[in-house]
Structures are given as C-alpha cells and as structure tokens.
Design a protein around this motif. Structure first.
Motif, PDB file in Angstrom:
ATOM      1  N   LEU A   1       0.854  -1.192   0.000  1.00  9.86           N
ATOM      2  CA  LEU A   1       0.000   0.000   0.000  1.00  9.86           C
ATOM      3  C   LEU A   1       0.889   1.241   0.000  1.00  9.86           C
ATOM      4  CD1 LEU A   1      -2.817   1.409   0.461  1.00  9.86           C
ATOM      5  CD2 LEU A   1      -2.340   1.229   2.905  1.00  9.86           C
TER       6      LEU A   1
ATOM      7  N   LEU B   1      -2.001   6.510  -3.367  1.00  9.95           N
ATOM      8  CA  LEU B   1      -2.103   5.848  -4.669  1.00  9.95           C
ATOM      9  C   LEU B   1      -3.203   4.783  -4.647  1.00  9.95           C
ATOM     10  CD1 LEU B   1       1.673   5.469  -5.552  1.00  9.95           C
ATOM     11  CD2 LEU B   1       0.086   7.262  -6.253  1.00  9.95           C
ATOM     12  N   THR B   2      -3.860   4.601  -5.773  1.00  6.37           N
ATOM     13  CA  THR B   2      -4.983   3.666  -5.851  1.00  6.37           C
ATOM     14  C   THR B   2      -4.518   2.213  -5.805  1.00  6.37           C
ATOM     15  OG1 THR B   2      -6.192   5.273  -7.167  1.00  6.37           O
ATOM     16  CG2 THR B   2      -6.995   3.013  -7.240  1.00  6.37           C
ATOM     17  N   PHE B   3      -3.504   1.905  -6.600  1.00 10.44           N
ATOM     18  CA  PHE B   3      -3.054   0.513  -6.677  1.00 10.44           C
ATOM     19  C   PHE B   3      -1.926   0.248  -5.682  1.00 10.44           C
ATOM     20  CE2 PHE B   3      -4.075   0.631 -11.512  1.00 10.44           C
ATOM     21  CZ  PHE B   3      -5.418   0.461 -11.243  1.00 10.44           C
ATOM     22  N   ARG B   4      -1.987  -0.904  -5.059  1.00 13.30           N
ATOM     23  CA  ARG B   4      -0.827  -1.385  -4.317  1.00 13.30           C
ATOM     24  C   ARG B   4       0.244  -1.762  -5.335  1.00 13.30           C
ATOM     25  NH1 ARG B   4      -2.736  -4.293   1.222  1.00 13.30           N
ATOM     26  NH2 ARG B   4      -4.062  -2.571   1.868  1.00 13.30           N
ATOM     27  N   ARG B   5       1.488  -1.704  -4.922  1.00 16.63           N
ATOM     28  CA  ARG B   5       2.572  -1.991  -5.853  1.00 16.63           C
ATOM     29  C   ARG B   5       3.145  -3.385  -5.609  1.00 16.63           C
ATOM     30  NH1 ARG B   5       0.426   2.153  -7.700  1.00 16.63           N
ATOM     31  NH2 ARG B   5       1.607   3.904  -8.564  1.00 16.63           N
TER      32      ARG B   5
ATOM     33  N   SER C   1      -0.306  -6.735   1.021  1.00 19.82           N
ATOM     34  CA  SER C   1      -0.988  -8.017   0.836  1.00 19.82           C
ATOM     35  C   SER C   1       0.072  -9.078   0.558  1.00 19.82           C
ATOM     36  CB  SER C   1      -1.940  -7.965  -0.350  1.00 19.82           C
ATOM     37  OG  SER C   1      -2.643  -6.750  -0.380  1.00 19.82           O
TER      38      SER C   1
ATOM     39  N   VAL D   1       0.628  -4.231 -14.719  1.00 17.74           N
ATOM     40  CA  VAL D   1      -0.054  -3.367 -13.750  1.00 17.74           C
ATOM     41  C   VAL D   1      -1.232  -4.151 -13.184  1.00 17.74           C
ATOM     42  CG1 VAL D   1      -1.367  -1.231 -13.437  1.00 17.74           C
ATOM     43  CG2 VAL D   1       0.628  -1.273 -14.950  1.00 17.74           C
ATOM     44  N   MET D   2      -1.353  -4.146 -11.874  1.00 16.29           N
ATOM     45  CA  MET D   2      -2.389  -4.953 -11.216  1.00 16.29           C
ATOM     46  C   MET D   2      -3.272  -4.075 -10.333  1.00 16.29           C
ATOM     47  SD  MET D   2       0.045  -7.929  -9.773  1.00 16.29           S
ATOM     48  CE  MET D   2       1.015  -8.969 -10.865  1.00 16.29           C
ATOM     49  N   ALA D   3      -4.528  -4.477 -10.191  1.00 16.19           N
ATOM     50  CA  ALA D   3      -5.409  -3.742  -9.279  1.00 16.19           C
ATOM     51  C   ALA D   3      -5.739  -4.598  -8.052  1.00 16.19           C
ATOM     52  CB  ALA D   3      -6.679  -3.293  -9.987  1.00 16.19           C
ATOM     53  N   CYS D   4      -6.443  -5.724  -8.240  1.00 15.45           N
ATOM     54  CA  CYS D   4      -6.961  -6.441  -7.069  1.00 15.45           C
ATOM     55  C   CYS D   4      -5.949  -7.382  -6.424  1.00 15.45           C
ATOM     56  CB  CYS D   4      -8.233  -7.204  -7.436  1.00 15.45           C
ATOM     57  SG  CYS D   4      -7.953  -8.667  -8.445  1.00 15.45           S
TER      58      CYS D   4
ATOM     59  N   PHE E   1     -12.937 -12.438  -1.694  1.00 19.38           N
ATOM     60  CA  PHE E   1     -12.310 -11.491  -0.758  1.00 19.38           C
ATOM     61  C   PHE E   1     -12.229 -12.024   0.670  1.00 19.38           C
ATOM     62  CE2 PHE E   1     -10.963  -7.217  -2.166  1.00 19.38           C
ATOM     63  CZ  PHE E   1     -11.111  -7.389  -3.539  1.00 19.38           C
TER      64      PHE E   1
ATOM     65  N   PHE F   1      -9.173 -11.577   2.573  1.00 16.58           N
ATOM     66  CA  PHE F   1      -8.847 -10.286   3.180  1.00 16.58           C
ATOM     67  C   PHE F   1      -9.776  -9.896   4.326  1.00 16.58           C
ATOM     68  CE2 PHE F   1      -7.251  -9.406  -1.252  1.00 16.58           C
ATOM     69  CZ  PHE F   1      -5.911  -9.301  -0.921  1.00 16.58           C
TER      70      PHE F   1
ATOM     71  N   ILE G   1      -6.197  -1.608 -17.533  1.00 16.70           N
ATOM     72  CA  ILE G   1      -6.320  -0.702 -16.371  1.00 16.70           C
ATOM     73  C   ILE G   1      -5.214   0.340 -16.391  1.00 16.70           C
ATOM     74  CG2 ILE G   1      -7.582  -2.223 -14.810  1.00 16.70           C
ATOM     75  CD1 ILE G   1      -4.931  -3.064 -13.571  1.00 16.70           C
TER      76      ILE G   1
ATOM     77  N   GLU H   1      -3.770   3.600 -13.771  1.00 20.39           N
ATOM     78  CA  GLU H   1      -3.930   4.374 -12.533  1.00 20.39           C
ATOM     79  C   GLU H   1      -3.887   5.867 -12.841  1.00 20.39           C
ATOM     80  OE1 GLU H   1      -0.721   4.527  -9.551  1.00 20.39           O
ATOM     81  OE2 GLU H   1      -2.165   3.659  -8.160  1.00 20.39           O
TER      82      GLU H   1
ATOM     83  N   GLY I   1      -7.567   7.768  -8.612  1.00 21.52           N
ATOM     84  CA  GLY I   1      -8.482   6.768  -9.157  1.00 21.52           C
ATOM     85  C   GLY I   1      -7.840   5.878 -10.205  1.00 21.52           C
TER      86      GLY I   1
ATOM     87  N   THR J   1     -13.607   0.852  -6.271  1.00 30.61           N
ATOM     88  CA  THR J   1     -12.157   0.960  -6.421  1.00 30.61           C
ATOM     89  C   THR J   1     -11.409   0.890  -5.080  1.00 30.61           C
ATOM     90  OG1 THR J   1     -12.542   2.235  -8.407  1.00 30.61           O
ATOM     91  CG2 THR J   1     -10.362   2.436  -7.437  1.00 30.61           C
TER      92      THR J   1
ATOM     93  N   PHE K   1      -9.543  -2.170  -4.005  1.00 30.99           N
ATOM     94  CA  PHE K   1      -8.202  -2.486  -4.522  1.00 30.99           C
ATOM     95  C   PHE K   1      -7.116  -1.868  -3.642  1.00 30.99           C
ATOM     96  CE2 PHE K   1     -10.438  -2.318  -8.883  1.00 30.99           C
ATOM     97  CZ  PHE K   1     -10.903  -3.611  -8.722  1.00 30.99           C
ATOM     98  N   THR K   2      -7.399  -0.663  -3.154  1.00 34.89           N
ATOM     99  CA  THR K   2      -6.408   0.016  -2.315  1.00 34.89           C
ATOM    100  C   THR K   2      -6.387  -0.599  -0.914  1.00 34.89           C
ATOM    101  OG1 THR K   2      -7.124   1.987  -3.506  1.00 34.89           O
ATOM    102  CG2 THR K   2      -5.554   2.298  -1.699  1.00 34.89           C
TER     103      THR K   2
END
Lengths: 258, 309
Positions: free
Chosen positions: A41, A45-49, A87, A217-220, B34, B37, B64, B66, B70, B271, B274-275
């Motif tokens: 996290l 930023l929206t996406f985790r890296r 994660s 690039v990943m989101a979930c 999920f 999590f 996708i 970023e 968002g 969204t 995802f974060t």
C-alpha cells in the motif's frame, strides 16, 4: 486479517545504481515461496505496488525495489522502523524440482530468481544463474551475502549492454552459448517482456522446460478484476489468465506473445 | 441501562441486507474471493461481476490505468457467463451465506429479459441492470443513455422479474434526472449511481529521441469521481422516490455520511477495495461504532439526521 498484513521496515540498502533491497518484518506472514509476490500500500495511490520476493526467512521478507515512480518513491522514502501495509503472499510459485536449471534474469527481473536459486541450492539442484544489466553500476548485488562472489553477486554469468562488467551485450546474445555449455533441463526467467519472449522461444527450440515470471499493472491482486490478463494457449484454445493470481509464473510454452 | 438493539438493515422489495455497505460490481469477484482479506458475509451484499448470457473474454490490450485519485478500466465485461455462474458460483454464495445482487449485462433487450428470467427461476433475490458499461461495443451503455430506451428495457425486465430490481445509472448522460425518472417509471425498485465516468489515460515515454504513447480509454472510478457522484445522487434524489444506492469513490466513513446526506439509502464500495481490500468490512464496523457512540438505534434515524441538516 488473512492476506492483508502490517509489517515493519527493518532495513533499506542501496544495492545498485537504482535498486534498493528492502527488508520487511512481517509477523503475520508464515510462508512465502519463490515466485510469489507482495503488494504494498502506497499512501495516496490507488493501486498497491507488487514486488517479487527475493528472500524470505523467519518472517523477514526481502524485496528489491527500483525507483521508477510515485509508488517506489513512497516506499523508499519510508524510514527504517516505520510500519508498512501490504498483501501477501500473492500469486503462484515456481515449481521446485530436481532438474538442472538455467536461471536467466535481466535488470530488476533478477529479483525472484535469487530466492529460487537459494531454494534450489538448498535442495542440491544444479543451477546456473545468468543475468544481464545495462552497465556495471546496474548490476544488482545479491541479497544473500553468503552466496555472493566479489563484484559479481551470486551470478555464474553476467552480461552488460556496454561491456563495462562481464560479457558485452544483451543476455539474449548468450542464450545459445549458455544452453550449450550448461546443458540445462529447464530454464527459468524473469525479465522484461521482450527478453522473456526470446528466452521462451529459445527454450522451446531446444525442447527445454521453461517457466517465466511476468509483470503487469495490477489492481486487485487476487484475480477478480481481470485487469492484468495475458493470453495462454492451452490445447487449441486461447484463454485469459491473470498475472496477479494465476501467475506471475507461467509455462513459457503456453504464453501467447502479442 | 438496557442495551439498544442496533438495526442497520436495509430492505428493498423483499431483498434484505443486514447493513447498507455493498461492494460494487467488477471489483469483488463472483462470491467469496475477498474472504482472504476480510469477512465477506459481514457486508450488506456484494454485487457480482457483470454476467452475460454467454461467457465473454473481454478486451485485448491494456485494461487498467492508474490516475490521480483513481483508475480507468476497460475490462470489457470479461465473465464466465450465466450458466457457469449458476453452476460454480451460486452454490458458494449460498453455502457461505453471502447476500448478493446479480449484475447482468446484455447486447440486446432479449439478453436482459432472458437473464432476468433465469434470475427469477433460480430465486435470485436481487439483480442490478448494467446499462452503463462504457467498455463494450454494442448494447449496455446504449440502453442507459437514452431515457425512452431505458424506460422500455426496465419495463420489459420488470415483467419477467418480481424481486428487487436495481438499475445502475451512467453519469455519461445529458440529464441525470430524466434518466433516473425513466428507470423509476419503468418499474425499478432502486437505482444505483454512478457507474464509471468516461475517461482516458495517456502515458508518454520519451526514449532515444522519440515519443512512445500508450492510451487507455474506459471508465474512470475512484475517489476522483466522488464529487461527480455526489452531485448526481443529489440531483436524482430530488426527482425520484425509489431508494438510491450511491457509488463513486466511497472510501471512508465520512464519504458514506456525505452520500447519506444527499439522499442515499445504501452505498457501494468499488475501487477502494483495490487500495484497501478490507475497506468495505471496515466501513460496516465504523458505521456500527458511530451509531452506538451517538445513540442511533436504526439506520433510517441516522440517515434522516444527516439528511435533515
């Protein structure tokens, strides 16, 4: 709870011109296997890296991070002792088997191969670790000091594009030679996509098993959003697979290269 | 002192949710994914990934991107199809005790009708019509941007489905009010708003003296669209009487209250999953804590208090 973890940054070391080794103490993570990754996290930023794990030992996760954007800058700006949310473990694993294995890394792509090489060596599997970098300052010094050889990390073969250390040229220029000399049963690679494509095709020409570790690039991070799919050819069907959950490790023979 | 019972439940045409925190379609899978999590069954409901009659493989290329605050997606409705959903996913939802809303999408009115009939036949208690996916060539958003077309579609679905019918509205319209009224007049039990906002991401690399350009055009979501969603919900709440389920960048408990203040009865989290993959469960807990602390015994009491200001 579950795969969402809180850890503490234990150490940040610069190990090449742009790459840092970051060690995270993760009391809630009991096991991470070679090939798996963690997703960190980053504030704002929206996406985790996602980062491949370079080593895991007694709740200490090592990841190698190359400064290249807001996410990596955020992580590297954190101080030793600060907390970090991530994660883990995510993704599938390299298969660990008793086959003479040629490891091909390029740049930061060498990251997961350090951990795999360590595991394979523990199991007395013969490995040959070859890696390519742009220049001598880009060579990633191994995160396992005990396996390191002076100036070369733990690599058995190094190439640099400018020839400033090791053999001059791309690691792809040496694939045939490495296969001829080491005679592997299997090739495992993590590298930029163009290198992976050449490695997978070369392995196929030689009839060798091939596992490649891919990046997107990943989101979930768990395969549900379908944002990071690649195509695999299985039988005569092209199917979507997610890099985040079905991967990042794939059979090199199955990947459809666009 | 007697402990007051806390009632967070929301009911829409017989569909009971234990609380108003729902996860949005496309961000939460089909069932209990999920659970790695958080505790999915603690949520009011999940909305399944958009389901079509036949399986779909989605769009090729980058999907996708970023953005500041968002992301943009152009997944293109990749999904396993209704048949596989019923066979593989529905039993898991039932077994895990997860309340869910089936999100359905189609190319033609007949697709929606068939899907609604299947939902009816399988005793699925709530469906959400995706008439606003910006990422497919035909159908979908075409139904959601024309009030007459939407009215007719909702009416046809209504005739074939007696349980909770939710219509997911697109913000990419000239008049939010007219499109919401069309959904209500067609017989919807509720609307959810907003779907993603049409957007484009551009990434330029300058290598060896030349530019390389990557673009991702699709639906913008996340915190950056919250003001758009607040305005949309505020406007439609003045013209329709059916419940509004708010969607659009909701991340914190303050966000939830803000949407209650403009008339939302429930919210969807997209969204933010995802974060913060446990975001939705945290919101349920935050809501409970707030209500206990400030002595609200049921949700509508809280919603009236925050809306009345």
């Amino acid at each position: 709870m579950g795969k969402n973890n809180q850890g503490t940054i234990k150490d940040i070391q610069k190990i090449s011109e742009e790459v840092y080794s970051v060690k995270i103490y993760a009391p809630t993570v009991d096991e991470i296997l070679p090939g798996q990754y963690i997703s960190i996290l980053c504030e704002g930023l929206t996406f985790r890296r996602p980062f491949s794990v370079s080593d895991f030992d007694n709740h200490i996760i090592t990841v190698l991070i190359k400064k290249r954007g807001k996410g990596t800058e955020y992580i590297l700006s954190r101080k030793v002792g600060s907390s970090i949310e991530f994660s883990a473990p995510l993704g599938n694993v390299f298969s660990v088997e008793n086959k003479k294995t040629l490891l091909i890394g390029a740049g930061i792509g060498a990251a997961p191969l350090f951990y795999l090489n360590k595991k394979l060596k523990e199991l007395k599997v013969k490995t040959f670790f070859a890696a390519g970098f742009l220049s001598k300052d880009d060579i990633i010094v191994t995160p396992h000091p005990t396996l390191s050889r002076k100036g070369r990390g733990e690599y058995d073969f190094v190439s640099t594009d400018d020839g400033s250390n090791g053999n001059k040229g791309s690691i792809c220029d040496y694939l045939e030679k490495l296969i001829a000399e080491f005679k592997p049963e299997k090739i495992v690679s993590c590298a930029p996509r163009p290198v992976l494509k050449i490695v997978a095709q070369t392995a196929q020409q030689h009839g060798l098993d091939c596992e490649i570790c891919m990046e997107k690039v990943m989101a979930c991070g768990i395969g549900v959003c379908r944002g990071c799919v690649i195509q695999l050819m299985q039988g005569d069907r092209v199917i979507n697979k997610t890099v985040c959950k079905d991967g990042p490790v794939f059979n090199g023979k199955e990947v459809v290269w666009q | 002192m007697a402990v007051k019972t806390l009632d967070l439940s929301v009911e829409i045409n017989g569909f009971e949710m234990k609380n108003p925190i729902i996860t949005a379609s496309g961000t939460y899978g089909y069932n209990n994914e999920f659970d790695v999590f958080c505790d999915v069954k603690a949520l009011g409901a999940i909305v399944t990934k958009g389901i079509t009659l036949e399986p779909r493989s989605g769009n090729e290329g980058e999907r996708i991107f970023e953005t500041t605050g968002g992301m943009i997606n152009r997944i293109g409705l990749e999904n396993i199809g209704i048949e596989a959903f019923l066979k593989e996913k529905l039993p898991v939802l039932n077994k895990c005790g997860i309340d869910f809303i089936l999100n359905i999408a189609g190319n033609t009115p007949e697709d929606y009708i068939k899907l609604a009939q299947i939902a009816q036949k399988n005793n699925i208690k709530a469906i959400e019509l995706n008439v606003s996916c910006p990422n497919v060539q035909h159908g979908c958003i075409e139904f959601g941007t024309n009030k007459q077309t939407l009215y007719e579609l909702v009416q046809m679905v209504r005739k074939n489905y007696e349980h909770c019918l939710i219509v997911k509205l697109s913000p990419n319209v000239t008049s939010a009010e007219e499109i919401a009224e069309a959904a209500q007049n067609g017989g919807a039990d509720a609307v959810s708003a907003i779907n993603t906002v049409r957007g484009m991401g551009v990434k330029l690399d300058f290598l060896n003296g030349r530019f390389k350009k990557t673009t991702v055009s699709g639906g913008l979501s996340g915190q950056c669209i919250k003001p758009v969603a607040l305005s949309f919900v505020d406007r439609i709440s003045k013209v329709i009487d059916i419940p509004i389920i708010a969607i659009g960048g909701i991340t914190s408990f303050e966000d939830v209250l803000e949407f209650f203040s403009v008339g939302a009865k429930a919210v969807q989290i997209g969204t933010a999953n995802f974060t913060h993959p446990n975001a939705a469960e945290k919101l349920v807990n935050d809501l409970k804590k707030f209500m206990i602390q400030y002595n609200f015994s049921n949700l509508s009491e809280l919603q009236q208090a925050v809306k009345g200001v």
